[in-house]
Design a protein around this motif. Structure first.
Motif, PDB file in Angstrom:
ATOM      1  N   ILE A 129       1.369   5.697 -15.399  1.00 44.96           N
ATOM      2  CA  ILE A 129       0.667   4.436 -15.680  1.00 44.96           C
ATOM      3  C   ILE A 129       1.734   3.463 -14.752  1.00 44.96           C
ATOM      4  N   TRP A 130       0.949   2.527 -14.176  1.00 45.45           N
ATOM      5  CA  TRP A 130       1.499   1.512 -13.220  1.00 45.45           C
ATOM      6  C   TRP A 130       1.418   0.318 -13.988  1.00 45.45           C
ATOM      7  N   LEU A 131       2.445  -0.403 -14.300  1.00 45.88           N
ATOM      8  CA  LEU A 131       2.298  -1.732 -15.122  1.00 45.88           C
ATOM      9  C   LEU A 131       2.418  -2.903 -14.057  1.00 45.88           C
ATOM     10  N   TYR A 132       1.277  -3.557 -14.095  1.00 48.48           N
ATOM     11  CA  TYR A 132       0.983  -4.830 -13.130  1.00 48.48           C
ATOM     12  C   TYR A 132       0.838  -4.173 -11.821  1.00 48.48           C
ATOM     13  N   GLY A 133      -0.024  -3.114 -11.886  1.00 43.74           N
ATOM     14  CA  GLY A 133      -0.532  -2.649 -10.587  1.00 43.74           C
ATOM     15  C   GLY A 133      -1.969  -3.254 -10.237  1.00 43.74           C
ATOM     16  N   PRO A 134      -2.347  -2.767  -9.246  1.00 51.84           N
ATOM     17  CA  PRO A 134      -3.850  -3.328  -8.963  1.00 51.84           C
ATOM     18  C   PRO A 134      -4.740  -2.930  -9.685  1.00 51.84           C
ATOM     19  N   ALA A 135      -5.823  -3.835 -10.004  1.00 53.97           N
ATOM     20  CA  ALA A 135      -7.264  -3.441 -10.615  1.00 53.97           C
ATOM     21  C   ALA A 135      -7.520  -2.089 -10.114  1.00 53.97           C
ATOM     22  N   LYS A 136      -7.776  -2.194  -8.596  1.00 47.89           N
ATOM     23  CA  LYS A 136      -8.186  -0.813  -8.119  1.00 47.89           C
ATOM     24  C   LYS A 136      -7.428  -0.277  -7.151  1.00 47.89           C
ATOM     25  N   ARG A 152      -4.191   7.465 -11.292  1.00 49.86           N
ATOM     26  CA  ARG A 152      -3.936   7.429 -12.882  1.00 49.86           C
ATOM     27  C   ARG A 152      -4.268   5.927 -13.605  1.00 49.86           C
ATOM     28  N   LEU A 153      -3.631   5.621 -14.425  1.00 45.88           N
ATOM     29  CA  LEU A 153      -3.852   4.489 -15.000  1.00 45.88           C
ATOM     30  C   LEU A 153      -3.001   3.159 -14.442  1.00 45.88           C
ATOM     31  N   SER A 154      -3.731   2.291 -13.980  1.00 44.43           N
ATOM     32  CA  SER A 154      -3.083   1.168 -13.365  1.00 44.43           C
ATOM     33  C   SER A 154      -3.713  -0.257 -14.301  1.00 44.43           C
ATOM     34  N   ILE A 155      -2.530  -0.935 -14.755  1.00 51.21           N
ATOM     35  CA  ILE A 155      -3.010  -1.964 -15.673  1.00 51.21           C
ATOM     36  C   ILE A 155      -2.557  -3.329 -14.694  1.00 51.21           C
ATOM     37  N   ASP A 156      -3.506  -4.254 -14.533  1.00 45.03           N
ATOM     38  CA  ASP A 156      -3.040  -5.226 -13.597  1.00 45.03           C
ATOM     39  C   ASP A 156      -2.518  -6.332 -14.511  1.00 45.03           C
ATOM     40  N   ARG A 157      -2.153  -7.569 -13.730  1.00 35.67           N
ATOM     41  CA  ARG A 157      -1.379  -8.469 -14.393  1.00 35.67           C
ATOM     42  C   ARG A 157      -2.655  -9.755 -14.858  1.00 35.67           C
ATOM     43  N   VAL A 158      -2.904  -9.982 -15.940  1.00 38.89           N
ATOM     44  CA  VAL A 158      -3.636 -11.099 -16.468  1.00 38.89           C
ATOM     45  C   VAL A 158      -2.914 -12.485 -16.631  1.00 38.89           C
ATOM     46  N   MET A 159      -1.882 -12.198 -17.384  1.00 38.82           N
ATOM     47  CA  MET A 159      -1.275 -13.355 -17.745  1.00 38.82           C
ATOM     48  C   MET A 159       0.411 -12.798 -18.243  1.00 38.82           C
ATOM     49  N   ALA A 160       1.124 -13.727 -18.396  1.00 42.68           N
ATOM     50  CA  ALA A 160       2.519 -13.518 -18.637  1.00 42.68           C
ATOM     51  C   ALA A 160       2.933 -13.971 -19.967  1.00 42.68           C
ATOM     52  N   LEU A 161       4.165 -13.187 -20.606  1.00 38.58           N
ATOM     53  CA  LEU A 161       4.776 -13.502 -21.405  1.00 38.58           C
ATOM     54  C   LEU A 161       5.513 -14.974 -21.417  1.00 38.58           C
ATOM     55  N   GLU A 162       6.078 -14.981 -20.028  1.00 38.60           N
ATOM     56  CA  GLU A 162       7.074 -16.080 -19.765  1.00 38.60           C
ATOM     57  C   GLU A 162       6.292 -17.015 -18.794  1.00 38.60           C
ATOM     58  N   ASN A 163       6.501 -18.370 -18.977  1.00 37.71           N
ATOM     59  CA  ASN A 163       5.893 -19.162 -18.028  1.00 37.71           C
ATOM     60  C   ASN A 163       6.467 -20.450 -18.004  1.00 37.71           C
ATOM     61  N   PRO A 164       7.520 -20.847 -16.999  1.00 33.63           N
ATOM     62  CA  PRO A 164       7.792 -19.880 -15.763  1.00 33.63           C
ATOM     63  C   PRO A 164       8.633 -18.584 -16.296  1.00 33.63           C
ATOM     64  N   ASP A 175       0.840  -1.246  -0.136  1.00 34.01           N
ATOM     65  CA  ASP A 175       0.006   0.139  -0.031  1.00 34.01           C
ATOM     66  C   ASP A 175       0.887   1.402   0.120  1.00 34.01           C
ATOM     67  N   ALA A 176       2.095   1.033   0.542  1.00 32.10           N
ATOM     68  CA  ALA A 176       3.177   2.283   0.499  1.00 32.10           C
ATOM     69  C   ALA A 176       3.503   2.675  -0.874  1.00 32.10           C
ATOM     70  N   THR A 177       3.622   1.688  -1.708  1.00 27.86           N
ATOM     71  CA  THR A 177       3.796   2.032  -3.152  1.00 27.86           C
ATOM     72  C   THR A 177       2.743   2.466  -3.763  1.00 27.86           C
ATOM     73  N   ASP A 178       1.874   2.315  -3.392  1.00 25.16           N
ATOM     74  CA  ASP A 178       0.334   2.849  -4.137  1.00 25.16           C
ATOM     75  C   ASP A 178       0.334   4.240  -3.804  1.00 25.16           C
ATOM     76  N   GLU A 179       0.714   4.671  -2.445  1.00 24.31           N
ATOM     77  CA  GLU A 179       0.589   5.691  -1.856  1.00 24.31           C
ATOM     78  C   GLU A 179       1.660   6.860  -2.609  1.00 24.31           C
ATOM     79  N   ALA A 180       2.970   6.520  -2.361  1.00 23.64           N
ATOM     80  CA  ALA A 180       4.167   6.682  -3.234  1.00 23.64           C
ATOM     81  C   ALA A 180       3.939   7.133  -4.563  1.00 23.64           C
ATOM     82  N   LEU A 181       3.223   6.332  -5.439  1.00 20.10           N
ATOM     83  CA  LEU A 181       3.198   6.643  -6.747  1.00 20.10           C
ATOM     84  C   LEU A 181       2.332   7.893  -7.150  1.00 20.10           C
TER      85      LEU A 181
END
Length: 211
Positions: free
Chosen positions: A119-126, A132-144, A105-111
């Motif tokens: 823009i926050w890449l791999y941020g929380p959905a809410k 500003r814009l937060s895009i959550d992680r749905v899937m990965a390019l790499e696995n693992p 949550d400190a990161t959230d507040e700091a940003l």
């Protein structure tokens, strides 16, 4: 600049695919004109956008830099990174994503307190604080992690990825051998077959603002 990163850039150029490269900002501390010029040239060309991937590498403690500290302490890390980018590169880093680190949550507040970051890449959905814009992680390019596996990617895409308007897909080219590189290329070809639109983070931000 590691050869595998240059290879990735050359591939994106050849195929006219938009992308983004994360900068670990402690790499901007030492005087390295050739490195700085490479970054500036890539950014100015417009195909690839540079973004803030934290200040330092994960250290021996095993704790990520955004998994600890107060909001003010984390804001200072982000502000120092932005100051370095403007001083050495001549432009701010509009997007952020943590390097080998969770967030709190400190990161959230700091940003929210760093106006350069839009823009926050791999941020929380809410987010709780970041407005500003937060895009959550749905899937990965790499696995693992470090392994672009086209069959695993296709399965997850068909199950969940295709339903989303936007996907952030992060890879680590410096950890790719020839087989992993081939997996990456197969994934890109698969996405092209689905008629996806490749965009930089800032381009997607502009699209959301135009709605």
């Amino acid at each position: 600049v590691p050869p595998k990163w240059q290879k990735t850039l050359d591939y994106l150029k050849k195929n006219n695919i938009k992308g983004s490269f994360g900068i670990i900002c402690e790499s901007l501390e030492k005087d390295n004109p050739a490195y700085f010029q490479w970054i500036k040239d890539v950014q100015n060309a417009g195909l690839v956008e540079m973004w803030l991937h934290g200040y330092k590498m994960r250290d021996a403690s095993g704790t990520g830099e955004f998994e600890q500290g107060t909001a003010e302490e984390q804001r200072a890390i982000l502000a120092k990174s932005e100051a370095l980018a403007k001083a050495k590169l001549g432009f701010p880093l509009t997007a952020f994503g943590p390097h080998w680190s969770g967030t709190t949550d400190a990161t959230d507040e700091a940003l929210e307190g760093v106006p350069e970051i839009k823009i926050w890449l791999y941020g929380p959905a809410k987010p709780k604080f970041f407005t500003r814009l937060s895009i959550d992680r749905v899937m990965a390019l790499e696995n693992p992690t470090f392994v672009p596996d086209p069959e695993k990617f296709k399965a997850v895409y068909e199950k969940a990825g295709h339903k989303r308007e936007v996907l952030v897909l992060q890879g680590h080219p410096n950890q790719w051998d020839d087989k992993r590189w081939d997996g990456f290329v197969q994934i890109i070809e698969f996405l092209k077959s689905k008629n996806v639109v490749f965009m930089t983070p800032s381009e997607y931000l502009k699209k959301t603002q135009a709605k």
